[in-house]
Design a protein around this motif. Structure first.
Motif, PDB file in Angstrom:
ATOM      1  N   THR A 130      12.218   5.176 -24.294  1.00 61.60           N
ATOM      2  CA  THR A 130      12.098   6.565 -24.759  1.00 61.60           C
ATOM      3  C   THR A 130      13.325   7.400 -24.393  1.00 61.60           C
ATOM      4  OG1 THR A 130      10.981   7.791 -22.987  1.00 61.60           O
ATOM      5  CG2 THR A 130       9.582   6.421 -24.407  1.00 61.60           C
ATOM      6  N   ASN A 131      14.357   6.778 -23.849  1.00 60.58           N
ATOM      7  CA  ASN A 131      15.565   7.529 -23.509  1.00 60.58           C
ATOM      8  C   ASN A 131      16.482   7.673 -24.716  1.00 60.58           C
ATOM      9  OD1 ASN A 131      14.840   7.887 -20.874  1.00 60.58           O
ATOM     10  ND2 ASN A 131      15.843   6.001 -20.183  1.00 60.58           N
TER      11      ASN A 131
ATOM     12  N   ALA B 115      23.384  16.165 -40.166  1.00 61.06           N
ATOM     13  CA  ALA B 115      23.955  15.013 -39.468  1.00 61.06           C
ATOM     14  C   ALA B 115      24.371  15.337 -38.028  1.00 61.06           C
ATOM     15  CB  ALA B 115      25.151  14.481 -40.257  1.00 61.06           C
ATOM     16  N   ASP B 116      24.783  16.593 -37.797  1.00 58.99           N
ATOM     17  CA  ASP B 116      25.254  16.947 -36.448  1.00 58.99           C
ATOM     18  C   ASP B 116      24.123  17.160 -35.445  1.00 58.99           C
ATOM     19  OD1 ASP B 116      27.751  16.867 -37.395  1.00 58.99           O
ATOM     20  OD2 ASP B 116      28.045  19.048 -37.520  1.00 58.99           O
ATOM     21  N   HIS B 117      22.908  17.149 -35.926  1.00 54.57           N
ATOM     22  CA  HIS B 117      21.799  17.509 -35.032  1.00 54.57           C
ATOM     23  C   HIS B 117      20.762  16.409 -34.909  1.00 54.57           C
ATOM     24  CE1 HIS B 117      23.479  21.540 -35.982  1.00 54.57           C
ATOM     25  NE2 HIS B 117      23.241  21.717 -34.705  1.00 54.57           N
ATOM     26  N   ILE B 118      21.212  15.199 -35.160  1.00 51.66           N
ATOM     27  CA  ILE B 118      20.289  14.070 -35.061  1.00 51.66           C
ATOM     28  C   ILE B 118      20.173  13.628 -33.607  1.00 51.66           C
ATOM     29  CG2 ILE B 118      20.091  11.607 -35.633  1.00 51.66           C
ATOM     30  CD1 ILE B 118      21.461  12.308 -38.290  1.00 51.66           C
ATOM     31  N   HIS B 119      18.974  13.179 -33.233  1.00 53.14           N
ATOM     32  CA  HIS B 119      18.777  12.558 -31.926  1.00 53.14           C
ATOM     33  C   HIS B 119      18.234  11.152 -32.158  1.00 53.14           C
ATOM     34  CE1 HIS B 119      18.963  16.693 -30.422  1.00 53.14           C
ATOM     35  NE2 HIS B 119      18.085  16.994 -31.361  1.00 53.14           N
ATOM     36  N   ILE B 120      18.814  10.182 -31.461  1.00 51.64           N
ATOM     37  CA  ILE B 120      18.301   8.811 -31.576  1.00 51.64           C
ATOM     38  C   ILE B 120      17.877   8.338 -30.187  1.00 51.64           C
ATOM     39  CG2 ILE B 120      18.790   6.424 -32.301  1.00 51.64           C
ATOM     40  CD1 ILE B 120      18.946   8.293 -34.645  1.00 51.64           C
ATOM     41  N   PHE B 121      16.650   7.827 -30.120  1.00 52.74           N
ATOM     42  CA  PHE B 121      16.107   7.363 -28.848  1.00 52.74           C
ATOM     43  C   PHE B 121      15.839   5.862 -28.902  1.00 52.74           C
ATOM     44  CE2 PHE B 121      14.793  11.719 -29.651  1.00 52.74           C
ATOM     45  CZ  PHE B 121      15.265  12.370 -28.524  1.00 52.74           C
TER      46      PHE B 121
ATOM     47  N   ARG C 293      20.884  18.312 -26.314  1.00 53.00           N
ATOM     48  CA  ARG C 293      21.146  16.935 -25.933  1.00 53.00           C
ATOM     49  C   ARG C 293      20.012  16.390 -25.079  1.00 53.00           C
ATOM     50  NH1 ARG C 293      24.523  17.144 -29.336  1.00 53.00           N
ATOM     51  NH2 ARG C 293      26.800  17.309 -29.117  1.00 53.00           N
ATOM     52  N   PRO C 294      18.785  16.437 -25.565  1.00 53.70           N
ATOM     53  CA  PRO C 294      17.667  15.965 -24.734  1.00 53.70           C
ATOM     54  C   PRO C 294      17.863  14.503 -24.351  1.00 53.70           C
ATOM     55  CG  PRO C 294      16.989  16.201 -27.019  1.00 53.70           C
ATOM     56  CD  PRO C 294      18.345  16.829 -26.902  1.00 53.70           C
ATOM     57  N   VAL C 295      17.587  14.164 -23.097  1.00 60.37           N
ATOM     58  CA  VAL C 295      17.855  12.792 -22.642  1.00 60.37           C
ATOM     59  C   VAL C 295      16.733  11.830 -22.982  1.00 60.37           C
ATOM     60  CG1 VAL C 295      19.374  13.516 -20.757  1.00 60.37           C
ATOM     61  CG2 VAL C 295      16.909  13.230 -20.347  1.00 60.37           C
ATOM     62  N   ASN C 296      15.574  12.367 -23.345  1.00 58.19           N
ATOM     63  CA  ASN C 296      14.488  11.456 -23.729  1.00 58.19           C
ATOM     64  C   ASN C 296      13.528  12.155 -24.690  1.00 58.19           C
ATOM     65  OD1 ASN C 296      12.969  13.123 -22.079  1.00 58.19           O
ATOM     66  ND2 ASN C 296      13.106  11.751 -20.308  1.00 58.19           N
ATOM     67  N   ILE C 297      12.578  11.392 -25.177  1.00 58.30           N
ATOM     68  CA  ILE C 297      11.661  11.939 -26.192  1.00 58.30           C
ATOM     69  C   ILE C 297      10.831  13.077 -25.627  1.00 58.30           C
ATOM     70  CG2 ILE C 297       9.695  11.401 -27.694  1.00 58.30           C
ATOM     71  CD1 ILE C 297      10.832   8.657 -28.132  1.00 58.30           C
ATOM     72  N   PHE C 298      10.382  12.913 -24.356  1.00 56.28           N
ATOM     73  CA  PHE C 298       9.573  13.977 -23.768  1.00 56.28           C
ATOM     74  C   PHE C 298      10.319  15.306 -23.817  1.00 56.28           C
ATOM     75  CE2 PHE C 298       8.425  16.756 -20.313  1.00 56.28           C
ATOM     76  CZ  PHE C 298       7.069  16.887 -20.509  1.00 56.28           C
ATOM     77  N   THR C 299      11.572  15.293 -23.390  1.00 56.71           N
ATOM     78  CA  THR C 299      12.367  16.523 -23.372  1.00 56.71           C
ATOM     79  C   THR C 299      12.521  17.090 -24.787  1.00 56.71           C
ATOM     80  OG1 THR C 299      13.576  15.616 -21.492  1.00 56.71           O
ATOM     81  CG2 THR C 299      14.557  17.514 -22.583  1.00 56.71           C
ATOM     82  N   ALA C 300      12.824  16.217 -25.726  1.00 57.83           N
ATOM     83  CA  ALA C 300      13.015  16.665 -27.108  1.00 57.83           C
ATOM     84  C   ALA C 300      11.752  17.333 -27.646  1.00 57.83           C
ATOM     85  CB  ALA C 300      13.394  15.473 -27.991  1.00 57.83           C
ATOM     86  N   LYS C 301      10.605  16.768 -27.317  1.00 49.66           N
ATOM     87  CA  LYS C 301       9.350  17.326 -27.849  1.00 49.66           C
ATOM     88  C   LYS C 301       8.890  18.549 -27.076  1.00 49.66           C
ATOM     89  CE  LYS C 301       6.283  15.237 -30.049  1.00 49.66           C
ATOM     90  NZ  LYS C 301       5.204  14.444 -30.648  1.00 49.66           N
ATOM     91  N   PHE C 302       9.187  18.576 -25.751  1.00 46.18           N
ATOM     92  CA  PHE C 302       8.689  19.707 -24.965  1.00 46.18           C
ATOM     93  C   PHE C 302       9.454  20.992 -25.270  1.00 46.18           C
ATOM     94  CE2 PHE C 302       7.988  22.446 -21.360  1.00 46.18           C
ATOM     95  CZ  PHE C 302       6.619  22.314 -21.180  1.00 46.18           C
ATOM     96  N   ILE C 303      10.749  20.848 -25.499  1.00 49.47           N
ATOM     97  CA  ILE C 303      11.578  22.031 -25.723  1.00 49.47           C
ATOM     98  C   ILE C 303      11.674  22.306 -27.221  1.00 49.47           C
ATOM     99  CG2 ILE C 303      13.880  23.041 -25.367  1.00 49.47           C
ATOM    100  CD1 ILE C 303      12.642  22.531 -22.741  1.00 49.47           C
TER     101      ILE C 303
END
Lengths: 274, 361, 274, 361
Positions: free
Chosen positions: D353-354, D342-348, D224-234
C-alpha cells in the motif's frame, strides 16, 4: 493518575486502618459467640475462644422463638424495602420527567422531611397505628417506615443520569410511561436500585426504636429486640448469647449481599471504580 | 396542505422568546434543511414538530391537521437524535424493533421491515451487539434504522452526522439519500454545517435569532443570498463584505473604485437604497501580480493552505479580504491586483442588510 | 414533558397524600406538647389544644438538664458529622483520582461494610470503648460512628461528576493534590457535601441504641434518650411531656435546615429540579 | 535535541497495545499536527507528552531530557483541553491566573501576562464572568489564555476547535497563529480535522492504528502521500483509488486503459512492485461530455452540491469515482469522459500500500 510515594503510603495506612476498624468487630462477635460465659469476661480481647462451644446458640433457640423472630424481621424489612422502592421510583420518575404545578414546592417539602428527626414523628405515628388496631403487629411497624423521602432523592439522582433523549425517543414511538419505566428506566438503573434496596433492607433490619415501641409480645419481636433482651437483661448482660444473636442477625444480610453481589459490584464498576 | 406548516408560531420559555413569529411551509416529501448558528431556534423548531415542545402561540399543521395539542406518539414522526438515543441495554436489533413490538405490529411485518433496513444499511453483522460495542458510525446507522422501520411520513434528523468524522459523513449522507429515495418521507434535517446543508438539502431554511432569513434551494442560497447574514453564513471562507459608495456607475471602496457594467448600473440606480454594501465570494475574486482590468489593489497578509487551494488573506481598503488561489506563491506585503468577477457580485442595502437583488433576474 | 390529565391527577393525589403523611405528625406533636395531660387522652386526634399550656415544657426543664442534654447531642452530632465528612472526602478523592494496588478490593470491603447490621458491631465496639475508659462519655459515643462507608460512596458519586480534565489541568499547572481538593473539588461539590453533612448530622442526632448503651448518667444523656424516659417511664407513658421533648429535639435540625436552605436548594436546582 | 522526541515508545493498557513502537521528533518551536481518525493514538501521544499517561516502554525526551518519570507539573507544559476544562466556580480572570497565583508568580508579573493575553485575545469584557455565562467561542479563548499565560516552552492542544462552529473556527485559528508568532512555543496540536491540519500545521504527523503513516509538510502530505491511507485520509472528497494492471506503458483499469507519459513509464518500470493501485484526487479529474484525449469513460450516478463546486459521482471500471466540476449539468446515467491530469497521478504498490514515489522527485 500516578501518586507519589509519600501520599501512597499515607493512603494505604488510612485504608488499612479503616478496613481493620470495619472488620474487627465482626470477627470479635463471631469469636465471642462461641465462648462459654466465664471466658467472655476473663478473656475479653482475645478473639479466638479457648474452649469453643455451641451452648450460646442452643440456649438462644431454646429460650426464644428465633425462627419466628427472624421471619418477622425479614417480612418487615422486605415489605418496607419493596414499598419504599416502588413509591420512590414512581415519585422520582414524576420529578425527573414531568413538569407540573408546584413541583418545586413539593420536592422542597420532601427534602425538608429528610431532616426531621424520627423521634418527632414517632409518637404520633404510634398513636395512629394504635387507633388503627395495628399495635403489636408487624404491619404497624411497616407502615410509617414507608414514607421516607431519601429514596426519592437517591433514585432521582440516578435517574437523571439517563439521557432525556432516550425517553423522548420512546415517547415519539408512542410508548406509554409505564412501559418506559419498565422497559427502559428500570433496566438502566437496576444496579443502583439494587444497592439502594439492600441498604433500605439493612436499615429496616437494624431498626430498634420503632419496633420496640410497637411490638410487645415475644412472638412478634424482631432480631434487634431479641438482642436487646440479652444486653439489658434484668440479671445483667449475657454477652455471649448476645453475640450469638448478633451472628444470627448478620446471616440474612450477608446472604443477601452474596446473592446480589454481582449487581452491587456492577453498580460500582459502572461508576468508574476499576 | 400536506407536509408541515408553521403559522405565526411563537415559542417562549417564560420571558425568553426563542421564536417571535414564524411562518414556514415544508412540502410533502421534500428534504428541508434547518440551518443556522447555535441558538438560532432550529432545534426548537424540530422539537416542536416532534411534539416535545409546546407551542406558545400560533398553530402547527402536519398533513393539514392542526397538531398543537397532539402528543408526540400520535404524530407519526420518526426521529434521529444527535446523541442517537439508543437504549444501552438493548441490542441493535432490539433497539430497531422496540417501537414496532410495543405498538403491536405483527411479527412478519416487523421481520420484513427489519430485513429491508438491515440490507439497506448493511447492519447484519451488528444486530446482536449492544450500542457500547458499536463504533460511532455503526451507532448512527442503528439510530437511522430505528427511525426508518417506523415508515413514518415525517422524518426528523437532529444533527445526525455531527458525531461522525469527516470520512464517515460522506457515506452516511449517501445512506440518508438512499433512504429518502426509497421512502420519500418529508425529511426535516437540522444542522449547523453548511456542507451538509448544501449537499443534502432540496431546500434550505436558514435561521438566525429565531427568524427565518432565507428559504430556497441550495443554489439560490449560495448564489443569490437575500441578505448579508446569508451571504456570510454560507460559504467557507465566508463572503467578503465591504462598505461601498455608489458614484456614477462606480463602486467607491476605500479610496479605490470598481466600475459596474450597465446591467448593474441600471439595477443599482433603480433601487431604493442609499447606502450600499459590496459582497463577493473568495472564489469569485481573481488575483494577479500583474495589473488586471477593473481591479482593486491590495496587500497580501498571509496565505492559508486549504488542501486543494490556498486562501490568500489580503489587506484592501481597510478591511480584510480573502481570495482563493491555486498557487501559494504570494509573498507577505506584496501588492497584488484583485478583480471581482462581474457575474458574481452581491449588492446589499446597508440600512436593511437585504440584497437589492440581481440585474435581469 | 407534558403529562396527560389522568396521570396528572394520579400524581397529584399521590403527592398530596405523601406530603400529608410527612407533615401531619409534626403538627400533631406540636399540638400535643401544649395540651394538659388529661386532654391528651380524652382528645387524642384533635390537633389543636383546647386549653393550651406551657406546663409540659416548664416541667421538662425542671426535671432534666435539658440545656446540657441538647449540648451533648449537638456535640456528638457535630463531631461525628465533621469527622465522617473529612474521612469520606479524603477517601473518595483517593478512589476517584488515584490508581493504587488493591483499590478494587478495598472499595469492595467498604461497600460490603455498609450491609453489616450495626447490631453486630455494637457490643464489640462497646467493649473496646469501655476498655479505653470511654464508657459514659460522649467521645465513646462519637468514635465508632465515624467509620461509615456510606459517606465515601455518596461523595465518590458526586466527585465523579467533575470532569477529570479539571484535575489534569491543575496537575499540569503544578498544583498539589491538597490544593486541588481545597481550590477545585471542594467548591464544586459543596452543595452535595452540605446535604450529605446535614443528613449525617440528623442521623447522629436521632441515634438512640448506641448512646443508650454507652451513656448511663442523665448529665451525659442525648435528646433521644431523654425522650425515651417519658415514653417508657416506669409510671407509664407521659405523652405530653414526651411531645415537648420531641419539639425540643426538632429545633436544632430545623434551624440547621433554615440556615443551610440556600445550599440545600442549590443541590437540587443544580440537579435539574426547576 | 531541543523539542520533543519519542524513542521506541510503546503504550499499552494491560493487554491492549495502543502504540507499538513510535519514533517521532518534534522540532523546537514548530507547529506539529497530530492527525488521524479516532482511536489512532494521537490523543494518547499528547497525554504522554503532558505526563498524564505513563510510557509502557521506550523513552520520551523533552528539551533533551528524558521525562519518562517527570510528573506533569514539572514538565513546563501548557495545555488546552478539548472540553476547555475551565473551573466552573472561577471567573475567566481567576481561571487564567489560577496556576500562576498558586505557583507564587509575583503580582506584577501576573498582571503583565494577564494584560497582554487579554489584549491579544480581546477578553476584556469577559474577565469577570464565569464559564457558564460565556459562549463556546469565549470559553475557548479563556482556555487558550490560561495556557498562554504560563509562557511554557510546550503548548499542547487537544482538538481545541472541535466544539466551535465553522465561522468561529476561522477566527480561532487566526488567534492561535498569532499566539505562535508571538511566543514561538513548540505546539503540538491534535485534531481529526484535515482542514485544521492543513491550515495550521507546519508539519503533519498522520497516525493510524498507533503507527506513524507520514510526517511531512501539509503540501507534501497532500500532493505526495506516501501510502494509500494518507491519500484517502487527506482531501474531501477523498482520493479515488482504483486497481490497475500495468501493461506496456498503459494502466489497464477495468476494461479501459490510460497511457502514462514517459516519465511515469520509466518510474513504474523501475519499481519493485508487481501489482499497482492507481490514485487520483477528485479535483484532478477533468470531465467532459465530449471525448477527451487519454480519458476513461464512465457513467454519471449523481451530483452533490458542495457550494462552490459540484461533486460528480461516476460509475467507472466497477468502482465509484468522484470528480469535481464547476457545472451541475450532469445527467444521471449519462456517459462522460474522465481524464486524469498526468501531473497529479499517484501510483501505489498494492502489496505494501506504499507509494512507489514520483518520477523525477
Amino acid at each position: 493518575m500516578r501518586t507519589n510515594s509519600f501520599l501512597g503510603i499515607l493512603w494505604h495506612t488510612i485504608f488499612i486502618l479503616t478496613v481493620f476498624i470495619l472488620i474487627f468487630p465482626i470477627i470479635f462477635a463471631l469469636g465471642t459467640s462461641f465462648k462459654p460465659l466465664q471466658e467472655v469476661y476473663n478473656n475479653v480481647l482475645n478473639i479466638i475462644p479457648i474452649a469453643p462451644t455451641f451452648d450460646n446458640y442452643i440456649g438462644l433457640f431454646e429460650r426464644l422463638p428465633m425462627i419466628q423472630i427472624t421471619m418477622n424481621t425479614f417480612t418487615i424489612a422486605t415489605v418496607v424495602t419493596i414499598m419504599k422502592m416502588l413509591i420512590s421510583f414512581l415519585a422520582a420518575y414524576a420529578f425527573v420527567y414531568f413538569d407540573f404545578k408546584g413541583k418545586k414546592f413539593i420536592y422542597f417539602i420532601f427534602i425538608a422531611s429528610i431532616f426531621i428527626p424520627f423521634t418527632v414523628t414517632m409518637i404520633p405515628n404510634y398513636l395512629i397505628m394504635s387507633s388503627w388496631g395495628l399495635a403489636d403487629s408487624i404491619f404497624g411497624v411497616i407502615l410509617p417506615q414507608i414514607s421516607d423521602a431519601i429514596g426519592i432523592l437517591l433514585i432521582n439522582q440516578t435517574m437523571r443520569s439517563i439521557p432525556f433523549s432516550l425517553i423522548e425517543s420512546a415517547r415519539i414511538d408512542n410508548i406509554s410511561h409505564s412501559r418506559i419505566m419498565i422497559d427502559i428506566i428500570l433496566p438502566l438503573i437496576r444496579p443502583q436500585l439494587m444497592s439502594t434496596g439492600i441498604w433500605f433492607f439493612v436499615n429496616s433490619w437494624n431498626e430498634f426504636v420503632w419496633p420496640s415501641l410497637m411490638l410487645k409480645s415475644v412472638d412478634s419481636y424482631t432480631l434487634p429486640l431479641a438482642l436487646q433482651m440479652f444486653i439489658s437483661a434484668e440479671g445483667g448482660t449475657d454477652l455471649s448469647v448476645a453475640m450469638a444473636v448478633s451472628i444470627v442477625t448478620m446471616i440474612i444480610p450477608l446472604l443477601l449481599y452474596l446473592v446480589f453481589q454481582k449487581y452491587i459490584i456492577g453498580t460500582f464498576t459502572a461508576s468508574g471504580i476499576k | 396542505m400536506k407536509g408541515i406548516e408553521f403559522k405565526n408560531v411563537k415559542k417562549a420559555y417564560g420571558d425568553t422568546t426563542i421564536i417571535e413569529n414564524l411562518n414556514l411551509k415544508i412540502h410533502e416529501g421534500e428534504r428541508l434543511i434547518l440551518l443556522g448558528p447555535s441558538g438560532c431556534g432550529k432545534s426548537t423548531m424540530l422539537r416542536m414538530i416532534a411534539g416535545f415542545e409546546k407551542i406558545t402561540d400560533g398553530d402547527l399543521y402536519m398533513n393539514a391537521n392542526m397538531v398543537n395539542e397532539v402528543p408526540s406518539g400520535k404524530r407519526n414522526v420518526a426521529m434521529v437524535f444527535q446523541n442517537y438515543a439508543l437504549y444501552p441495554h438493548m441490542t441493535a436489533e432490539e433497539n430497531i424493533t422496540y417501537g414496532l413490538r410495543r405498538n403491536k405490529v405483527n411479527k412478519q411485518e416487523i421481520k420484513r421491515r427489519l430485513d429491508s433496513v438491515v440490507e439497506t444499511l448493511l447492519l447484519e453483522p451488528y444486530l446482536k451487539r449492544k450500542p457500547k460495542d458499536l463504533s460511532g458510525g455503526q451507532r448512527q446507522r442503528v439510530a437511522l434504522a430505528r427511525a426508518v422501520v417506523k415508515e413514518s411520513n415525517f422524518f426528523l434528523l437532529d444533527e445526525p452526522l455531527s458525531n461522525l468524522d469527516a470520512q464517515l459523513r460522506v457515506s452516511a449522507r449517501k445512506e440518508l439519500m438512499n433512504i429518502h429515495h426509497t421512502f420519500k418521507q418529508t425529511m426535516v434535517y437540522v444542522t449547523h454545517d453548511q456542507i451538509e446543508a448544501m449537499t443534502f438539502g432540496e431546500r434550505i431554511a436558514l435561521m438566525n435569532k429565531g427568524e427565518l432569513q432565507m428559504l430556497d434551494t441550495p443554489e439560490n442560497v449560495y448564489n443569490r443570498p437575500v441578505n448579508i447574514f446569508t451571504a456570510k453564513f454560507i460559504g467557507s471562507p465566508p463572503t467578503n463584505i465591504m462598505d461601498m459608495v455608489y458614484d456614477n456607475g462606480k463602486a467607491i471602496i476605500g479610496n479605490q473604485s470598481f466600475t459596474f457594467d450597465t446591467k448593474w448600473v441600471k439595477h443599482i440606480e433603480a433601487s431604493n437604497a442609499t447606502d450600499f454594501v459590496f459582497g463577493i465570494r473568495p472564489e469569485h475574486l481573481q488575483i494577479s501580480k500583474s495589473p488586471l482590468e477593473n481591479a482593486l489593489k491590495g496587500k497580501v497578509k498571509y496565505v492559508e493552505n486549504q488542501g486543494d487551494q490556498y486562501a490568500v488573506f489580503i489587506d484592501m481598503a481597510n478591511s480584510e479580504v480573502i481570495a482563493m488561489s491555486n498557487s501559494k506563491d504570494w509573498n507577505t506585503d506584496e501588492v497584488i491586483f484583485v478583480q471581482p468577477m462581474a457575474d458574481h457580485i452581491h449588492i446589499f442595502d446597508k440600512a436593511t442588510t437585504n440584497s437589492i437583488g440581481y440585474p435581469g433576474v
